[in-house]
Design an enzyme around this catalytic site. Structure first.
Site, mmCIF file in Angstrom:
data_model
loop_
_atom_site.group_PDB
_atom_site.id
_atom_site.type_symbol
_atom_site.label_atom_id
_atom_site.label_comp_id
_atom_site.label_asym_id
_atom_site.label_seq_id
_atom_site.Cartn_x
_atom_site.Cartn_y
_atom_site.Cartn_z
ATOM 1 C CB CYS A 90 46.715 44.561 49.889
ATOM 2 S SG CYS A 90 46.788 45.957 48.749
ATOM 3 C CB CYS A 132 44.144 44.076 36.580
ATOM 4 S SG CYS A 132 45.401 44.728 35.480
ATOM 5 C CB SER A 133 42.405 41.839 41.293
ATOM 6 O OG SER A 133 43.126 42.966 41.709
ATOM 7 C CE LYS A 188 42.037 38.354 35.874
ATOM 8 N NZ LYS A 188 40.875 39.227 35.772
ATOM 9 C CG HIS A 200 42.395 43.740 46.692
ATOM 10 N ND1 HIS A 200 42.213 43.216 47.957
ATOM 11 C CD2 HIS A 200 43.599 44.362 46.719
ATOM 12 C CE1 HIS A 200 43.253 43.534 48.705
ATOM 13 N NE2 HIS A 200 44.101 44.227 47.984
#
Lengths: 469, 390
Positions: B84, B207-208, B333, B337
């Site tokens: 990431c 969670c994103s 958020k 992502h």
């Protein structure tokens, strides 16, 4: 004289009440419950459970043969007993053999292991079954799942074999062809009067005659037939008093197929006192019989986990639809994520002591323990100073945990825990036989051999934690 | 061994960033072209001025992923990936190449197209294995932090859930002010707290999101920066580290910290000459993949005392108007992502804020900004920390 050196049993955690099945199908009635292998269990993993208990704290260097009896082999081509052999971390020089195609395989494995012990060395008989019947049929609710294991040898014997007897009769009673899910049975009266009845009587007569003992000399009768009426009829006809008869536990476990004789024999050995004789007679496609006599060592040879204890440790609220799903009878929507990949051959072989026997490594420089095994120490960075160390019987506690509601599993949610072993070592592992709402930091767990998933027809065996049973 | 850094030797003189979201009608190529062209326009240059490219994206195998759509004329394109932190890793390598003197002007660009797979999140094909790795989802891996943190610092489940919800609430509130964010609405606390559980105690709102996006930066030597723009931003520190993955192995790790983040933050502060991050850092974009991640990061990055971040959260310390605004652009958020793009998207917010171009979410008079990525899982991760300023 050869005989049983140690033994153990296993009954899975889950039960389904027979009235749950009856209610779901709208048939009404149903008494007691049956044991149900979890979605991550098969006959190999259950045999491993029993066998691990059986050989625990025993030197396995002398084991020369391992037999595995079942009517539900996870592989029909590939030696299932080889997986059990790997999970037990036995020496390479062991003859492994699967015995199948009849529930008589269970008793057959006992006789084969005895023969191997007579020939020299120790031999392990393992037996496990998962009994599947068609919905609305009687086999579905009368069957049960379980396993047993017996180590035979010639020293430290807890029950000597005084006599054996076998007979074979080709008759059509219960059968299943390759690829078929459910077995079929012939009319009950035919099997009772022409098959099992005469076979049981013949076996009892011959077994006792060859040992020169009378029924009164027998302390415990283990009599197993595929049908409860067959064994009950024989026992009544032979005038054997009820207190000598080992209960088949049909109301708490169900008939466990090839493992049934093992679960009953284990129960008998748990009750037996020194000098007690146990007659074992198991009928199906013929009959096998064995006469045993407990020695003065009987008390030392009993497993910590008795059949009673397994039976009492349970969760009995399994819904019928989940039961069907676990057995592959009810097809359900797969999760919306890529299918798991099959484990690959070369890395599985390279790491086989880790994958199958949960063997990690310990740094000889600083003592730090590693799962999976490492070559460079996580604590002191020493390189190539490792020795193998087994964690299969390790005691451990939960450091932290996650309740994963998205993970690929037939029984969501998947509970995953960080597990710390007494004496060092940590592993992140799925928990099985667990009630998610009851998991807490600090809970004790023990390791159990399971089937994580099957991908591309390869069964992925590995270990999981479970709340101590 | 040294990590000497390249403090003030390299500047960012142009940036571009697509909107993040469900780009059903645009492919990877379209997103790359938009980010690259807007970065070039921002720096006022044509493609022929760019000497080399660093492309961050997961699993796309080569630099052709960029050179083909952009029709790059026989120049080096380096494909990097590092979980990431992939986008940040592209920027770090690009910046170091300029600092070395090898090139005058380079582009770092990151992209990911997650929505095309039909599955949620990044779909990767792992290498052949023995099948013994635990099959946890990402939310579950990061949820391991929550019970450990709550237990260690004595938070009951309700307070813990309140703290996590507050972090999500803040980031959505910031994202609502950002036209490029995937989610541009404030979300009430109740809705966050009661969202369906995905990995207890995390709900879906912890969670994103899952989105597509791309972002790019033009990097030149500091002395050349003003040839391109009146308001360049200068790189003070770039620290990227991979940890020994000790967490899943060692009982020393307690799941209330990311040692890798502590190490990379220490390195970055040392490169940048930052003594007290809680006071000197004006704002931060951190890797809020899941709410407990952000909670723990406050402490690992030195923004809060050990065991004290949860109180600071409830006190609003990291809100847009707080003492140290965190994720002013809305964070993962609000943006989702898209792996390779996130690190550069974070830098894009620093670019806007330091130049005073962040509109309704503009922080007053920022001096130093920090971006942070982590990839992997608690106890087993890679971490990136940058410090940038005027």
């Amino acid at each position: 004289m050869a005989g049983i050196v140690s033994f153990a049993s296993y009954v899975p955690f889950h039960r389904i009440a027979r009235k749950t099945i009856a209610q779901a199908l709208g048939t009404g009635g149903g008494k007691g419950e049956r044991s149900v292998a979890s979605y991550d269990e098969d006959t190999v993993t259950m045999a491993v459970e029993a066998a691990r208990d059986c050989v625990r704290r025993r030197d396995t260097a002398g084991v020369k043969a391992l037999y595995f009896a079942t009517t539900e082999p996870p592989y029909v081509e590939k030696l299932n007993s080889a997986t059990i052999h790997a999970a037990l971390d036995l020496p390479a020089a062991v003859r492994c053999l699967d015995i199948s195609c009849s529930i008589r395989a269970g008793a057959g494995s006992l006789l084969a292991a005895h023969d191997a012990a007579v020939a020299g060395g120790q031999a392990l008989a393992t037996m496990a079954d998962i009994r599947i019947g068609a919905p609305e049929g009687s086999a579905e609710s009368s069957g049960g799942d379980g396993a047993a294991a017996f180590l035979f040898g010639t020293s430290d014997v807890i029950a000597q074999v005084e006599a054996t007897w076998s007979g074979t009769l080709e008759f059509l009673s219960s059968w299943r062809v390759a690829g078929q899910r459910y077995s079929k049975t012939w009319e009950e009266r035919f099997s009772l009067t022409q098959g099992w009845g005469p076979l049981l009587a013949d076996a009892a007569k011959n077994l006792l005659a060859s040992a020169k003992v009378s029924p009164a000399d027998i302390a415990w009768f283990v009599v197993d037939a595929p049908n409860a009426r067959a064994s009950a009829g024989f026992l009544a006809q032979a005038g054997i008093p009820a207190e000598k008869i080992i209960d088949a536990r049909l109301d708490t476990i169900g008939h466990a197929g090839a493992a049934q004789v093992g679960l009953m024999l284990a129960t008998a050995l748990e009750k037996a006192r020194p000098g007690d004789r146990i007659a074992v007679i198991a009928a199906s496609d013929g009959v096998d019989a064995m006469l045993l006599r407990a020695t003065g060592l009987i008390a030392d040879g009993r497993p910590e986990r008795t059949v009673d204890r397994w039976v009492d440790s349970k969760r009995a609220d399994l819904p019928y639809t989940r039961f069907l799903k676990w057995r592959g009878i009810l097809e359900t929507e797969p999760p919306r994520r890529p299918d798991p990949q099959r484990p690959a051959g070369p890395p599985s072989l390279r790491s086989h002591r880790w994958k199958f026997a949960l063997v990690g490594s310990e740094c000889t420089a600083c003592g730090a323990r590693h799962l999976p095994p490492q070559e460079v120490c996580v604590a002191c960075r020493a390189s190539h100073k490792m020795r193998d160390v087994s964690f299969a019987d390790g005691k451990a506690t939960i450091k932290t945990f996650a309740v994963d509601r998205l993970a690929f599993t037939p029984q969501p949610p998947m509970v995953v825990a960080v597990i710390d072993f007494e004496g060092g070592g940590r592993v992140q592992s799925e928990l099985t036989d667990v009630e998610p709402a009851k998991v807490a930091i600090g809970d004790p767990v023990e390791m159990t051999f399971r089937r994580l998933f099957t991908a591309d027809a390869v069964h992925n065996y590995f270990w999981k934690g479970r709340p101590a049973r | 061994m040294a990590s000497n850094g390249i403090r003030d030797r390299v500047a960012i003189v142009g940036m571009g960033c697509t909107s993040f979201g469900e780009h059903w009608n645009r492919g990877l190529d379209d997103l790359l072209i938009e980010a690259a062209e807007s970065a070039q326009a921002s720096a006022g240059i044509d493609a022929d001025k760019i000497d080399a490219y660093w492309l961050g994206t997961m699993g796309n195998l080569s630099g052709l992923t960029l050179s083909e759509p952009l029709k790059i004329n026989y120049k080096p394109v380096t494909h990097v990936e590092n979980y990431c932190a992939t986008g940040s890793e592209a920027l770090r390598n690009a910046a170091y190449a300029v600092a070395s003197g090898a090139y005058d002007c380079v582009m770092a660009i990151g992209v990911e197209k997650l929505k095309d797979s039909g599955f949620s999140g990044l779909v990767v094909t792992p290498p052949p294995s023995d099948g013994t790795h635990p099959a946890m989802t990402a939310p579950a891996q990061f949820s391991l932090l929550a019970p450990a943190y709550f237990k260690k610092y004595g938070l009951d489940d309700e307070t813990g859930k309140e703290v996590l919800s507050r972090i999500a609430f803040k980031n959505h509130s910031n994202g609502a002010k950002n036209p490029k964010a995937q989610f541009r609405k404030e979300v009430p606390m109740e809705q966050i707290r009661n969202s369906p559980r995905v990995a207890d105690p995390l709900g879906i709102m912890d969670c994103s999101g899952v989105s597509d996006g791309s972002a790019a930066a033009i990097v030149v030597r500091a002395e050349d920066a003003h040839k391109y723009t009146d308001k360049p931003i200068f790189i003070k520190a770039l620290s990227f580290i991979a940890g020994p993955a000790a967490g899943p192995l060692s009982q020393d790790y307690d799941f209330t910290t990311f040692p890798e983040v502590v190490a990379s933050a220490r390195d970055a502060y040392s490169q940048a000459g930052v003594k007290n991050p809680a006071e000197e850092i004006s704002m931060a974009e951190v890797h809020d993949c899941f709410t407990p991640t952000e909670l723990v990061l406050y402490e690992d990055l030195g923004f809060a005392e050990r065991g004290g971040a949860w109180r600071d959260v409830l006190a609003g310390a990291f809100d847009l108007g707080g003492r140290l605004p965190v994720n002013p652009d809305g964070g993962l958020k609000s943006f989702g992502h898209p792996i390779g793009a996130s690190g550069l998207r974070m830098m894009y917010e620093m670019w806007l804020q330091l130049r005073g171009e962040a509109g309704p979410r503009q922080i007053s008079n920022p001096k130093l900004g920090l971006t942070h990525n982590l990839g992997g899982a608690p106890g087993r991760c890679v971490s990136f920390v940058s410090v940038v300023g005027l």
